[in-house]
Motif scaffolding. Sequence first.
Motif, PDB file in Angstrom:
ATOM      1  N   ALA A 384     -11.194  19.570   0.377  1.00  0.00           N
ATOM      2  CA  ALA A 384     -11.341  20.609   1.390  1.00  0.00           C
ATOM      3  C   ALA A 384     -10.101  20.838   1.858  1.00  0.00           C
ATOM      4  CB  ALA A 384     -12.509  20.352   2.232  1.00  0.00           C
ATOM      5  N   GLN A 385      -9.556  21.979   1.909  1.00  0.00           N
ATOM      6  CA  GLN A 385      -8.296  22.433   2.728  1.00  0.00           C
ATOM      7  C   GLN A 385      -8.564  23.799   3.023  1.00  0.00           C
ATOM      8  OE1 GLN A 385      -4.888  22.389   0.468  1.00  0.00           O
ATOM      9  NE2 GLN A 385      -3.379  22.678   2.110  1.00  0.00           N
ATOM     10  N   ASP A 386      -8.063  24.083   4.422  1.00  0.00           N
ATOM     11  CA  ASP A 386      -7.932  25.694   4.839  1.00  0.00           C
ATOM     12  C   ASP A 386      -6.693  26.087   4.388  1.00  0.00           C
ATOM     13  OD1 ASP A 386      -8.599  27.680   6.271  1.00  0.00           O
ATOM     14  OD2 ASP A 386      -7.637  26.949   8.226  1.00  0.00           O
ATOM     15  N   VAL A 387      -6.656  26.740   3.198  1.00  0.00           N
ATOM     16  CA  VAL A 387      -5.393  27.338   2.671  1.00  0.00           C
ATOM     17  C   VAL A 387      -5.546  28.775   2.843  1.00  0.00           C
ATOM     18  CG1 VAL A 387      -4.156  27.855   0.353  1.00  0.00           C
ATOM     19  CG2 VAL A 387      -5.567  25.619   0.526  1.00  0.00           C
ATOM     20  N   GLU A 388      -4.389  28.864   3.728  1.00  0.00           N
ATOM     21  CA  GLU A 388      -3.723  30.398   3.978  1.00  0.00           C
ATOM     22  C   GLU A 388      -2.960  31.052   3.181  1.00  0.00           C
ATOM     23  OE1 GLU A 388      -3.350  33.937   6.562  1.00  0.00           O
ATOM     24  OE2 GLU A 388      -4.772  32.093   6.627  1.00  0.00           O
ATOM     25  N   ARG A 389      -1.843  30.283   2.469  1.00  0.00           N
ATOM     26  CA  ARG A 389      -0.838  30.795   1.606  1.00  0.00           C
ATOM     27  C   ARG A 389      -0.878  29.979   0.645  1.00  0.00           C
ATOM     28  NH1 ARG A 389       0.954  31.476   6.805  1.00  0.00           N
ATOM     29  NH2 ARG A 389       1.423  33.670   7.482  1.00  0.00           N
ATOM     30  N   ALA A 390      -0.532  30.586  -0.910  1.00  0.00           N
ATOM     31  CA  ALA A 390      -0.659  29.695  -1.916  1.00  0.00           C
ATOM     32  C   ALA A 390       0.438  30.605  -2.945  1.00  0.00           C
ATOM     33  CB  ALA A 390      -1.797  29.592  -2.390  1.00  0.00           C
ATOM     34  N   LEU A 391       0.908  29.626  -3.900  1.00  0.00           N
ATOM     35  CA  LEU A 391       1.681  29.964  -4.884  1.00  0.00           C
ATOM     36  C   LEU A 391       1.183  29.643  -6.245  1.00  0.00           C
ATOM     37  CD1 LEU A 391       5.487  29.367  -3.972  1.00  0.00           C
ATOM     38  CD2 LEU A 391       4.031  31.345  -3.405  1.00  0.00           C
ATOM     39  N   SER A 392       1.351  30.323  -7.243  1.00  0.00           N
ATOM     40  CA  SER A 392       0.764  30.204  -8.655  1.00  0.00           C
ATOM     41  C   SER A 392       1.958  30.316  -9.588  1.00  0.00           C
ATOM     42  CB  SER A 392      -0.293  30.940  -9.061  1.00  0.00           C
ATOM     43  OG  SER A 392      -0.965  30.814 -10.079  1.00  0.00           O
ATOM     44  N   HIS A 393       2.328  29.160 -10.072  1.00  0.00           N
ATOM     45  CA  HIS A 393       3.549  29.150 -11.008  1.00  0.00           C
ATOM     46  C   HIS A 393       3.097  29.565 -12.479  1.00  0.00           C
ATOM     47  CE1 HIS A 393       5.770  26.004  -8.244  1.00  0.00           C
ATOM     48  NE2 HIS A 393       5.525  27.308  -7.687  1.00  0.00           N
ATOM     49  N   SER A 394       3.910  30.041 -13.168  1.00  0.00           N
ATOM     50  CA  SER A 394       3.716  30.378 -14.657  1.00  0.00           C
ATOM     51  C   SER A 394       5.243  30.306 -15.207  1.00  0.00           C
ATOM     52  CB  SER A 394       2.998  31.522 -14.956  1.00  0.00           C
ATOM     53  OG  SER A 394       1.856  31.738 -14.454  1.00  0.00           O
ATOM     54  N   PHE A 395       5.497  29.465 -16.312  1.00  0.00           N
ATOM     55  CA  PHE A 395       6.498  29.506 -17.163  1.00  0.00           C
ATOM     56  C   PHE A 395       6.366  29.568 -18.574  1.00  0.00           C
ATOM     57  CE2 PHE A 395       7.089  26.321 -13.166  1.00  0.00           C
ATOM     58  CZ  PHE A 395       7.669  26.997 -12.669  1.00  0.00           C
ATOM     59  N   GLY A 396       7.139  30.137 -19.311  1.00  0.00           N
ATOM     60  CA  GLY A 396       7.010  30.635 -20.717  1.00  0.00           C
ATOM     61  C   GLY A 396       8.245  30.187 -21.616  1.00  0.00           C
ATOM     62  N   PHE A 397       7.802  30.024 -22.956  1.00  0.00           N
ATOM     63  CA  PHE A 397       8.881  30.065 -24.031  1.00  0.00           C
ATOM     64  C   PHE A 397       9.767  31.070 -23.848  1.00  0.00           C
ATOM     65  CE2 PHE A 397       6.856  27.073 -27.590  1.00  0.00           C
ATOM     66  CZ  PHE A 397       6.803  25.967 -26.375  1.00  0.00           C
ATOM     67  N   GLY A 398      11.051  30.998 -23.959  1.00  0.00           N
ATOM     68  CA  GLY A 398      11.865  32.035 -23.993  1.00  0.00           C
ATOM     69  C   GLY A 398      12.706  32.195 -22.246  1.00  0.00           C
ATOM     70  N   GLY A 399      12.265  30.979 -21.780  1.00  0.00           N
ATOM     71  CA  GLY A 399      12.800  30.870 -20.334  1.00  0.00           C
ATOM     72  C   GLY A 399      12.111  31.925 -19.041  1.00  0.00           C
ATOM     73  N   HIS A 400      10.934  32.269 -19.293  1.00  0.00           N
ATOM     74  CA  HIS A 400      10.419  33.351 -18.474  1.00  0.00           C
ATOM     75  C   HIS A 400       9.684  32.301 -17.368  1.00  0.00           C
ATOM     76  CE1 HIS A 400      10.885  36.568 -21.295  1.00  0.00           C
ATOM     77  NE2 HIS A 400      10.344  35.742 -22.271  1.00  0.00           N
ATOM     78  N   ASN A 401      10.027  32.893 -16.132  1.00  0.00           N
ATOM     79  CA  ASN A 401       9.334  32.248 -14.990  1.00  0.00           C
ATOM     80  C   ASN A 401       8.852  33.186 -14.157  1.00  0.00           C
ATOM     81  OD1 ASN A 401      10.858  29.557 -15.407  1.00  0.00           O
ATOM     82  ND2 ASN A 401      12.608  30.841 -15.302  1.00  0.00           N
ATOM     83  N   VAL A 402       7.463  33.088 -13.561  1.00  0.00           N
ATOM     84  CA  VAL A 402       7.021  34.187 -12.815  1.00  0.00           C
ATOM     85  C   VAL A 402       6.245  33.457 -11.808  1.00  0.00           C
ATOM     86  CG1 VAL A 402       5.294  36.188 -12.574  1.00  0.00           C
ATOM     87  CG2 VAL A 402       6.760  35.688 -14.886  1.00  0.00           C
ATOM     88  N   VAL A 403       6.113  33.779 -10.753  1.00  0.00           N
ATOM     89  CA  VAL A 403       5.452  33.149  -9.322  1.00  0.00           C
ATOM     90  C   VAL A 403       4.867  34.328  -8.584  1.00  0.00           C
ATOM     91  CG1 VAL A 403       5.810  31.924  -7.402  1.00  0.00           C
ATOM     92  CG2 VAL A 403       7.201  31.156  -9.316  1.00  0.00           C
ATOM     93  N   LEU A 404       3.532  34.075  -8.500  1.00  0.00           N
ATOM     94  CA  LEU A 404       2.592  34.837  -7.795  1.00  0.00           C
ATOM     95  C   LEU A 404       2.241  34.195  -6.296  1.00  0.00           C
ATOM     96  CD1 LEU A 404       0.136  35.909 -10.464  1.00  0.00           C
ATOM     97  CD2 LEU A 404       2.401  37.225  -9.924  1.00  0.00           C
ATOM     98  N   ALA A 405       2.509  35.154  -5.265  1.00  0.00           N
ATOM     99  CA  ALA A 405       2.226  34.564  -3.832  1.00  0.00           C
ATOM    100  C   ALA A 405       0.881  35.166  -3.359  1.00  0.00           C
ATOM    101  CB  ALA A 405       3.298  34.768  -2.927  1.00  0.00           C
ATOM    102  N   PHE A 406      -0.097  34.492  -3.264  1.00  0.00           N
ATOM    103  CA  PHE A 406      -1.412  34.913  -2.565  1.00  0.00           C
ATOM    104  C   PHE A 406      -1.581  34.284  -1.139  1.00  0.00           C
ATOM    105  CE2 PHE A 406      -2.027  34.643  -7.377  1.00  0.00           C
ATOM    106  CZ  PHE A 406      -2.504  36.110  -7.542  1.00  0.00           C
TER     107      PHE A 406
END
Length: 426
Positions: A384-406
Amino acid sequence: MGRDDTGVAVTGLGMVTPAGADERTFWEGLCSGASAARRCDELAGLPVDFACRVEGIDLDEAVGGRSVWRMARFVKMALVAARRAVADAGLSPERWDGARVGVVLGVGVGGVAVLADNVRRLDDGGPESVSPLLVPMMMPNAAAGELAIALRAHGPSLAPATACASGATAIAVARDLLTSGQCDVVVAGGAESVVTPLVVSAFAGMGALSRRTGDPAGASRPFAADRDGFVLGEGAAVVVLERTPDVYARGGRARALLAGTGSSTDAHHPTAPSPDGAGARRAVRAALHEAGWAADEVDHINAHGTSTRLNDAMETELISAVFPHRPTVTAPKGVLGHTLAAGGAIEAVATVLTLERGLVPPVANLDSPPDGFGLDCVVEEPRAQDVERALSHSFGFGGHNVVLAFQRACSERLVRDHGDGLPPVS
């Protein structure tokens, strides 16, 4: 927290995953910390004979109608997820202005099972035996096209392919379509279904898959010292995004806010991440900048966490360096396996649910962290945690990096009913 009248809101969620094909079972499966990996009959005799398959749903029945015969498996999963997300958002294709609705659906590979089957047909029976539907069934953009047809969406229809970051890329592109004014609603996510002997053999040959054939459920081990590769999975997830003022104007609800996105490219190697994590760090910094957050304001990180040696080492160093205040970390691939292009979208959904429910799912099989491991990974049971801000990391072959801030939606939003009922699929 007051109402946020700017930015982009997540108003609907839909998913078809190895942990469950609806929100309730998906969340329960993720929070159980039990891997969905099982031996697969179609993989019998291969060096790796297990994967995380979607079960418990008849996709043909869920899609319905006469058009199902022209769809590959990944398209069916995407369509089911999209319909559920749209219904969850309280929207209807019969009532919206389709010219203002976009579709962005990330797919990495496409209908490889259909392709492999038709190669066999060609070898056995000659050109006349090849299906005339091969091309529209195997092309990666088939899912985006079929979603647009089913949802009467006449705005931009895009199919970004950034390997295992594709689902997250789709959500980032969708945000741009909204903030630029090109669309009022965007249906975005990712889908992938490549659990076939051909693809499994290829990944196994390059050393990417776990070889724990005697213990499939223990094979996906994000961040564990004894991790030896990922477990292939399949699935789809879709979110509905709208501008926040539009949501309140129509009396809808924001399930979370997409506060920022960040993308970068390693330009280092076709399959291996840059060891110093510089590219991934740029994506994180870009997402934080766009969201207007300081690094120490991040409460939680949904890690890419593939269970491979190179990725997990890079990501551990990244999180330790950028977030020394030790936000909680989870890695859904321990339960779901690596769903490739769908992963970023499925994990975005998981991040939204963590924000809503104040609960962080555990990392499956993380019972042997490396010496000196400094991340605050949730293990064994949900926290259990009161989460206000979170990131979701995604990395892919080809060197692709995407980060989503929710960010958690404001307290004035309509409260969601977490009952067991499912929105209609069709």
